[in-house]
Design a protein around this motif. Structure first.
Motif, PDB file in Angstrom:
ATOM      1  N   ALA A 152      18.735   1.081  28.851  1.00  0.00           N
ATOM      2  CA  ALA A 152      19.771   1.655  29.888  1.00  0.00           C
ATOM      3  C   ALA A 152      19.459   1.007  31.134  1.00  0.00           C
ATOM      4  CB  ALA A 152      19.721   3.048  29.919  1.00  0.00           C
ATOM      5  N   ALA A 153      18.322   1.012  31.688  1.00  0.00           N
ATOM      6  CA  ALA A 153      17.766   0.355  33.087  1.00  0.00           C
ATOM      7  C   ALA A 153      18.293  -1.294  32.941  1.00  0.00           C
ATOM      8  CB  ALA A 153      16.345   0.648  33.046  1.00  0.00           C
ATOM      9  N   ALA A 154      17.984  -1.710  32.071  1.00  0.00           N
ATOM     10  CA  ALA A 154      18.227  -3.233  31.634  1.00  0.00           C
ATOM     11  C   ALA A 154      19.780  -3.710  31.906  1.00  0.00           C
ATOM     12  CB  ALA A 154      17.752  -3.774  30.540  1.00  0.00           C
ATOM     13  N   CYS A 155      20.606  -2.591  31.878  1.00  0.00           N
ATOM     14  CA  CYS A 155      22.230  -2.773  31.959  1.00  0.00           C
ATOM     15  C   CYS A 155      22.392  -2.864  33.388  1.00  0.00           C
ATOM     16  CB  CYS A 155      22.703  -1.764  31.061  1.00  0.00           C
ATOM     17  SG  CYS A 155      22.636  -1.647  29.386  1.00  0.00           S
ATOM     18  N   ASP A 156      23.608  -3.634  33.627  1.00  0.00           N
ATOM     19  CA  ASP A 156      24.026  -3.963  34.760  1.00  0.00           C
ATOM     20  C   ASP A 156      24.623  -2.738  35.542  1.00  0.00           C
ATOM     21  OD1 ASP A 156      23.508  -6.802  34.904  1.00  0.00           O
ATOM     22  OD2 ASP A 156      25.059  -6.646  33.241  1.00  0.00           O
ATOM     23  N   PHE A 157      25.129  -1.675  34.792  1.00  0.00           N
ATOM     24  CA  PHE A 157      25.733  -0.449  35.341  1.00  0.00           C
ATOM     25  C   PHE A 157      25.292   0.546  34.287  1.00  0.00           C
ATOM     26  CE2 PHE A 157      28.617  -3.861  36.707  1.00  0.00           C
ATOM     27  CZ  PHE A 157      28.552  -3.618  38.159  1.00  0.00           C
ATOM     28  N   VAL A 158      24.985   1.760  34.885  1.00  0.00           N
ATOM     29  CA  VAL A 158      24.644   2.944  34.087  1.00  0.00           C
ATOM     30  C   VAL A 158      25.545   4.270  34.600  1.00  0.00           C
ATOM     31  CG1 VAL A 158      22.999   4.462  33.359  1.00  0.00           C
ATOM     32  CG2 VAL A 158      22.097   2.153  33.763  1.00  0.00           C
TER      33      VAL A 158
ATOM     34  N   ALA B 209      21.985  -9.266  18.070  1.00  0.00           N
ATOM     35  CA  ALA B 209      23.098 -10.591  17.422  1.00  0.00           C
ATOM     36  C   ALA B 209      24.402  -9.812  17.823  1.00  0.00           C
ATOM     37  CB  ALA B 209      22.853  -9.890  15.944  1.00  0.00           C
ATOM     38  N   ALA B 210      24.656  -8.578  17.938  1.00  0.00           N
ATOM     39  CA  ALA B 210      25.806  -8.136  18.598  1.00  0.00           C
ATOM     40  C   ALA B 210      26.106  -8.576  19.904  1.00  0.00           C
ATOM     41  CB  ALA B 210      26.083  -6.440  18.513  1.00  0.00           C
ATOM     42  N   LEU B 211      25.342  -8.590  20.683  1.00  0.00           N
ATOM     43  CA  LEU B 211      25.380  -9.131  22.372  1.00  0.00           C
ATOM     44  C   LEU B 211      25.549 -10.858  22.052  1.00  0.00           C
ATOM     45  CD1 LEU B 211      22.283  -7.021  23.862  1.00  0.00           C
ATOM     46  CD2 LEU B 211      24.870  -6.916  24.479  1.00  0.00           C
ATOM     47  N   GLU B 212      25.066 -11.376  21.176  1.00  0.00           N
ATOM     48  CA  GLU B 212      25.194 -12.847  21.139  1.00  0.00           C
ATOM     49  C   GLU B 212      26.541 -13.171  20.600  1.00  0.00           C
ATOM     50  OE1 GLU B 212      21.950 -13.881  18.741  1.00  0.00           O
ATOM     51  OE2 GLU B 212      20.199 -14.238  20.478  1.00  0.00           O
ATOM     52  N   ASP B 213      27.154 -12.253  19.633  1.00  0.00           N
ATOM     53  CA  ASP B 213      28.192 -12.419  19.303  1.00  0.00           C
ATOM     54  C   ASP B 213      29.199 -12.345  20.363  1.00  0.00           C
ATOM     55  OD1 ASP B 213      27.643 -12.981  16.711  1.00  0.00           O
ATOM     56  OD2 ASP B 213      27.909 -11.183  15.954  1.00  0.00           O
ATOM     57  N   ALA B 214      29.369 -11.220  21.197  1.00  0.00           N
ATOM     58  CA  ALA B 214      29.961 -10.782  22.318  1.00  0.00           C
ATOM     59  C   ALA B 214      30.252 -12.230  23.052  1.00  0.00           C
ATOM     60  CB  ALA B 214      29.665  -9.677  22.872  1.00  0.00           C
ATOM     61  N   ALA B 215      28.876 -12.767  23.519  1.00  0.00           N
ATOM     62  CA  ALA B 215      29.021 -13.977  24.362  1.00  0.00           C
ATOM     63  C   ALA B 215      29.749 -15.098  23.661  1.00  0.00           C
ATOM     64  CB  ALA B 215      27.477 -14.100  24.452  1.00  0.00           C
TER      65      ALA B 215
ATOM     66  N   VAL C 158      15.669  -7.541  23.197  1.00  0.00           N
ATOM     67  CA  VAL C 158      16.969  -7.012  23.252  1.00  0.00           C
ATOM     68  C   VAL C 158      17.182  -6.847  25.141  1.00  0.00           C
ATOM     69  CG1 VAL C 158      17.743  -4.342  23.850  1.00  0.00           C
ATOM     70  CG2 VAL C 158      17.015  -5.166  21.505  1.00  0.00           C
ATOM     71  N   VAL C 159      16.164  -6.515  25.731  1.00  0.00           N
ATOM     72  CA  VAL C 159      16.100  -6.657  27.136  1.00  0.00           C
ATOM     73  C   VAL C 159      16.562  -7.943  27.774  1.00  0.00           C
ATOM     74  CG1 VAL C 159      14.976  -6.157  29.292  1.00  0.00           C
ATOM     75  CG2 VAL C 159      14.579  -4.489  27.349  1.00  0.00           C
ATOM     76  N   GLU C 160      15.904  -8.896  27.014  1.00  0.00           N
ATOM     77  CA  GLU C 160      16.165 -10.376  27.807  1.00  0.00           C
ATOM     78  C   GLU C 160      17.504 -10.589  27.404  1.00  0.00           C
ATOM     79  OE1 GLU C 160      14.250 -14.688  27.678  1.00  0.00           O
ATOM     80  OE2 GLU C 160      13.601 -13.219  26.156  1.00  0.00           O
ATOM     81  N   THR C 161      18.164 -10.155  26.275  1.00  0.00           N
ATOM     82  CA  THR C 161      19.473 -10.464  26.220  1.00  0.00           C
ATOM     83  C   THR C 161      20.379 -10.109  26.690  1.00  0.00           C
ATOM     84  OG1 THR C 161      19.067 -10.837  23.725  1.00  0.00           O
ATOM     85  CG2 THR C 161      21.180 -10.701  24.112  1.00  0.00           C
ATOM     86  N   ILE C 162      20.368  -8.657  27.143  1.00  0.00           N
ATOM     87  CA  ILE C 162      20.820  -7.782  27.961  1.00  0.00           C
ATOM     88  C   ILE C 162      21.028  -8.428  29.649  1.00  0.00           C
ATOM     89  CG2 ILE C 162      21.231  -5.697  29.357  1.00  0.00           C
ATOM     90  CD1 ILE C 162      20.163  -4.241  26.852  1.00  0.00           C
TER      91      ILE C 162
ATOM     92  N   ALA D 263      33.366 -12.243  25.504  1.00  0.00           N
ATOM     93  CA  ALA D 263      33.597 -10.912  26.064  1.00  0.00           C
ATOM     94  C   ALA D 263      33.872 -10.935  27.682  1.00  0.00           C
ATOM     95  CB  ALA D 263      32.862  -9.930  25.485  1.00  0.00           C
ATOM     96  N   ARG D 264      34.223 -10.103  28.214  1.00  0.00           N
ATOM     97  CA  ARG D 264      34.344  -9.944  29.549  1.00  0.00           C
ATOM     98  C   ARG D 264      33.195  -8.543  30.085  1.00  0.00           C
ATOM     99  NH1 ARG D 264      40.287 -10.799  32.507  1.00  0.00           N
ATOM    100  NH2 ARG D 264      38.666 -11.048  34.158  1.00  0.00           N
ATOM    101  N   ALA D 265      33.094  -7.837  29.037  1.00  0.00           N
ATOM    102  CA  ALA D 265      32.205  -6.983  29.379  1.00  0.00           C
ATOM    103  C   ALA D 265      31.863  -6.063  28.101  1.00  0.00           C
ATOM    104  CB  ALA D 265      32.626  -5.742  30.224  1.00  0.00           C
ATOM    105  N   VAL D 266      30.360  -5.539  28.250  1.00  0.00           N
ATOM    106  CA  VAL D 266      29.952  -4.809  26.904  1.00  0.00           C
ATOM    107  C   VAL D 266      29.612  -3.454  27.387  1.00  0.00           C
ATOM    108  CG1 VAL D 266      28.312  -4.770  25.205  1.00  0.00           C
ATOM    109  CG2 VAL D 266      29.455  -6.974  25.350  1.00  0.00           C
ATOM    110  N   VAL D 267      30.186  -2.452  26.583  1.00  0.00           N
ATOM    111  CA  VAL D 267      29.484  -1.011  26.950  1.00  0.00           C
ATOM    112  C   VAL D 267      28.485  -0.613  25.643  1.00  0.00           C
ATOM    113  CG1 VAL D 267      30.325   1.354  26.971  1.00  0.00           C
ATOM    114  CG2 VAL D 267      31.718  -0.459  27.677  1.00  0.00           C
ATOM    115  N   LEU D 268      27.194  -0.128  25.917  1.00  0.00           N
ATOM    116  CA  LEU D 268      26.198   0.307  25.241  1.00  0.00           C
ATOM    117  C   LEU D 268      26.489   1.966  25.335  1.00  0.00           C
ATOM    118  CD1 LEU D 268      23.008  -1.785  25.772  1.00  0.00           C
ATOM    119  CD2 LEU D 268      25.261  -2.236  24.228  1.00  0.00           C
ATOM    120  N   THR D 269      26.468   2.427  23.973  1.00  0.00           N
ATOM    121  CA  THR D 269      26.617   4.096  24.118  1.00  0.00           C
ATOM    122  C   THR D 269      25.881   4.523  22.665  1.00  0.00           C
ATOM    123  OG1 THR D 269      27.978   5.881  24.512  1.00  0.00           O
ATOM    124  CG2 THR D 269      28.637   4.206  23.058  1.00  0.00           C
ATOM    125  N   GLY D 270      25.710   5.780  22.689  1.00  0.00           N
ATOM    126  CA  GLY D 270      25.189   6.442  21.449  1.00  0.00           C
ATOM    127  C   GLY D 270      25.993   7.396  20.669  1.00  0.00           C
TER     128      GLY D 270
END
Length: 255
Positions: A113-119, A34-40, A86-90, A44-51
């Motif tokens: 993390a592997a699904a992301c464009d940059f790690v 939901a958060a990724l879809e909201d960003a779209a 999750v992975v498909e949305t990323i 948003a120009r970019a999204v950062v995932l972290t813990g």
């Protein structure tokens, strides 16, 4: 729980269950989608995932697994609508997604993390396809993405042994883009975001689509798909601005 923060048009999504080392639950996965879809929706120009805390994500929540009672059909629906989603949305997000791996990213944490464009990973981070250690196969895209990133033979070794490996080894095998000290992690990600923000977001989205959609596609079909995407790029304001800026000897300004 996924915490959302916005800085301009950069969205940071933080896994916020530090007491469980940010283990994934069904609700966490749904919140992340939901958060990724909201960003779209918010362009948003970019999204950062972290813990939050000392881990990116420890993978699946074993307490939840032990208490789970479901039929095979229910399990299939759950996996499809949570981890797969999750992975498909990323992968299909119309912006770059950057994993800022602040600590251990194991199991589903490795694969998200592997699904992301940059790690970008801190030196202290560890990774691992640990599913086999609890009698499971890799999910969250592990059997699909890992062979593409590290090769089939290395993917077999990692998934069948379930061993942990450090950030430097992850860098060596192509699973991450950069490894920095923990103190430099924020600055390294910020520098990457500055670079991405200077590029046309719509063009980055087309590049991302082309790369992902052409994985495994026959060469001639891939060229055809590439041509269709390039036609879309030709019609953008970003292309016109880029050409004008080059011919006028100035830096482009992409809106």
């Amino acid at each position: 729980m996924v915490r959302t923060e916005t800085d301009g048009r950069v969205r940071t999504l933080t896994f916020d269950r530090p007491a469980t080392r940010n283990a994934f639950t069904e609700s966490t996965a749904r919140e992340l989608v939901a958060a990724l879809e909201d960003a779209a929706d918010d362009d948003a120009r970019a999204v950062v995932l972290t813990g939050e805390g000392k881990a990116f994500s420890a993978g699946g929540d074993l307490e939840a697994m032990r208490d789970r009672e479901e039929t095979p059909a229910e399990a299939y629906t759950r996996v499809s609508e949570t981890l797969n989603a999750v992975v498909e949305t990323i992968l299909t997000a119309p912006f770059p997604v950057v994993a800022k791996v602040n600590g251990d990213a194991v199991g589903a944490g490795t694969n998200v993390a592997a699904a992301c464009d940059f790690v970008v990973a801190a030196e202290r981070a560890r990774f691992g396809e640990v599913f086999v250690n609890v009698g499971l196969i890799p999910d969250s895209g592990g059997t699909v993405l890992l062979p593409q990133l590290v090769g089939l033979r290395r993917a077999k070794e990692l998934t069948m042994t379930g061993r942990l490996f450090d950030a430097e080894e992850a860098l060596e095998m192509g699973l991450v883009n950069d490894v920095v000290s923990g103190d430099e992690l924020d600055a390294a990600v910020s520098a990457l975001l500055d670079t991405l923000a200077s590029k046309p977001t719509e063009t980055l989205a087309l590049i991302k689509r082309g790369l992902h959609e052409n994985v495994g596609r026959p060469f001639r079909d891939g060229l055809e798909r590439e041509a269709h995407l390039q036609v879309q790029a030709y019609g953008t304001e970003s292309h016109a601005e880029g050409v004008d800026a080059f011919l006028e000897g100035r830096s482009p300004t992409f809106e």
